[in-house]
Design a protein around this motif. Structure first.
Motif, PDB file in Angstrom:
ATOM      1  N   LEU A 149      99.875  85.156  -4.061  1.00 35.33           N
ATOM      2  CA  LEU A 149     100.731  84.000  -3.810  1.00 35.33           C
ATOM      3  C   LEU A 149     100.589  82.951  -4.914  1.00 35.33           C
ATOM      4  O   LEU A 149     101.578  82.339  -5.327  1.00 35.33           O
ATOM      5  CB  LEU A 149     100.399  83.387  -2.446  1.00 35.33           C
ATOM      6  N   GLU A 203     101.050  88.647   2.765  1.00 33.32           N
ATOM      7  CA  GLU A 203     100.002  88.894   3.757  1.00 33.32           C
ATOM      8  C   GLU A 203     100.116  90.270   4.394  1.00 33.32           C
ATOM      9  O   GLU A 203      99.161  90.744   5.016  1.00 33.32           O
ATOM     10  CB  GLU A 203     100.049  87.794   4.817  1.00 33.32           C
ATOM     11  N   PRO A 263     112.135  82.848  -0.706  1.00 34.84           N
ATOM     12  CA  PRO A 263     111.709  81.580  -0.089  1.00 34.84           C
ATOM     13  C   PRO A 263     110.211  81.620   0.230  1.00 34.84           C
ATOM     14  O   PRO A 263     109.645  82.696   0.479  1.00 34.84           O
ATOM     15  CB  PRO A 263     112.550  81.518   1.192  1.00 34.84           C
ATOM     16  N   GLU A 264     109.582  80.459   0.221  1.00 34.70           N
ATOM     17  CA  GLU A 264     108.126  80.392   0.357  1.00 34.70           C
ATOM     18  C   GLU A 264     107.616  81.110   1.606  1.00 34.70           C
ATOM     19  O   GLU A 264     106.637  81.868   1.541  1.00 34.70           O
ATOM     20  CB  GLU A 264     107.669  78.937   0.375  1.00 34.70           C
ATOM     21  N   ALA A 265     108.253  80.880   2.740  1.00 36.82           N
ATOM     22  CA  ALA A 265     107.783  81.515   3.977  1.00 36.82           C
ATOM     23  C   ALA A 265     107.888  83.035   3.889  1.00 36.82           C
ATOM     24  O   ALA A 265     106.996  83.762   4.350  1.00 36.82           O
ATOM     25  CB  ALA A 265     108.589  81.000   5.170  1.00 36.82           C
ATOM     26  N   GLU A 266     108.956  83.517   3.269  1.00 36.89           N
ATOM     27  CA  GLU A 266     109.144  84.957   3.121  1.00 36.89           C
ATOM     28  C   GLU A 266     108.129  85.539   2.147  1.00 36.89           C
ATOM     29  O   GLU A 266     107.610  86.642   2.360  1.00 36.89           O
ATOM     30  CB  GLU A 266     110.571  85.235   2.643  1.00 36.89           C
ATOM     31  N   ARG A 267     107.829  84.780   1.081  1.00 38.87           N
ATOM     32  CA  ARG A 267     106.798  85.230   0.132  1.00 38.87           C
ATOM     33  C   ARG A 267     105.455  85.375   0.831  1.00 38.87           C
ATOM     34  O   ARG A 267     104.731  86.353   0.632  1.00 38.87           O
ATOM     35  CB  ARG A 267     106.652  84.234  -1.032  1.00 38.87           C
ATOM     36  N   ARG A 268     105.133  84.381   1.643  1.00 45.09           N
ATOM     37  CA  ARG A 268     103.836  84.396   2.317  1.00 45.09           C
ATOM     38  C   ARG A 268     103.741  85.570   3.295  1.00 45.09           C
ATOM     39  O   ARG A 268     102.729  86.285   3.322  1.00 45.09           O
ATOM     40  CB  ARG A 268     103.614  83.061   3.038  1.00 45.09           C
ATOM     41  N   THR A 269     104.780  85.775   4.080  1.00 43.68           N
ATOM     42  CA  THR A 269     104.776  86.876   5.031  1.00 43.68           C
ATOM     43  C   THR A 269     104.637  88.214   4.315  1.00 43.68           C
ATOM     44  O   THR A 269     103.863  89.087   4.736  1.00 43.68           O
ATOM     45  CB  THR A 269     106.071  86.866   5.864  1.00 43.68           C
TER      46      THR A 269
END
Length: 253
Positions: A171, A152, A143-149
């Motif tokens: 990303l 980073e 999921p996008e939020a998990e990818r971002r975390t």
């Protein structure tokens, strides 16, 4: 008996769409309500359907338990291996299978190249998350939020001038991989090694593994390796179909 079984198999997809009344079931099967009721009672006795307080029927918990048990018993490596061998025989190059587990992407199978120049990858060895093609395929499905975390929180070692330099670039690449359905590592980890990878998906469409073909640049230039992408994707689709129990997609490029 075969007719009864056939009717039962027709009922389950109907109930998967939502709670359904006896009359709708009978109409769907083209039988009298009494026949539909006997069938539903049998399925209910085995826990495959459940009768609600409003007298409508839905799928039963036992069916979900069986599905979960079946999924847990599947071994993607066992299913994939014959396909990997055939791909290796067709192209001659090193073929890998990898999974994402506990924050790492690990090789779980490998079929070596027929050429004298061999890859140093090993089964059970983690891959470089920010550059490996199989890692990009697997992480792009998060999921996008998990990818971002995740992005980073990673370090971005510059293995070569082609390595992914920072989270923003990673990303962006993961988004592209997610959109196109395949990934590359063109000298990002080792300047002399190129790789193309594709996802293996389960019945729910989520990526459960990734497979790749890797070659030394001295054996196959980048453009020639990219020409193998349709074959890699067809192989991944065939594995996905067998793993998920659905026919492979015929129109995969």
């Amino acid at each position: 008996m075969s007719q009864t079984l056939d009717r039962g198999l027709q009922v389950l997809p109907l109930l998967a769409q939502g709670p359904t009344g006896l009359g709708e079931v009978a109409e769907h099967l083209g039988v009298h309500k009494s026949t539909a009721l006997r069938l539903l009672r049998t399925l209910h006795e085995h826990g495959l359907v459940y009768r609600q307080s409003d007298q409508r029927y839905r799928l039963g918990a036992r069916l979900f338990a069986l599905a979960q048990e079946a999924m847990e018993s599947l071994d993607v490596r066992e299913i994939a291996h014959p396909h990997l061998v055939r791909l290796n025989e067709a192209c001659g190059h090193t073929v890998h299978l990898a999974v994402h587990e506990e924050g790492e992407v690990l090789y779980i199978d490998k079929v070596d190249s027929r050429y004298p120049v061999r890859m140093y990858s090993r089964i059970g060895k983690p891959v470089a998350l920010t550059v490996a093609a199989v890692a990009k395929v697997l992480l792009s499905d998060l999921p996008e939020a998990e990818r971002r975390t995740l992005a980073e929180g990673l370090d971005y070692p510059l293995y070569t001038p082609r390595s992914t330099p920072h989270a923003a670039a990673f990303l962006k690449e993961l988004a592209a991989v997610r959109e196109q359905g395949w990934a590359t590592d063109l000298g990002g980890h080792e300047e002399s090694i190129n790789c193309v990878a594709a996802p293996i998906r389960g019945a729910d469409g989520r990526t459960v593994a990734a497979m790749s073909v890797s070659t030394p640049h001295v054996v196959v230039p980048r453009d020639e390796l990219l020409a193998l992408l349709p074959l890699v994707r067809r192989t991944a689709d065939a594995i996905s179909g067998e793993f998920s129990g659905r026919p492979p997609t015929k129109d995969t490029p």
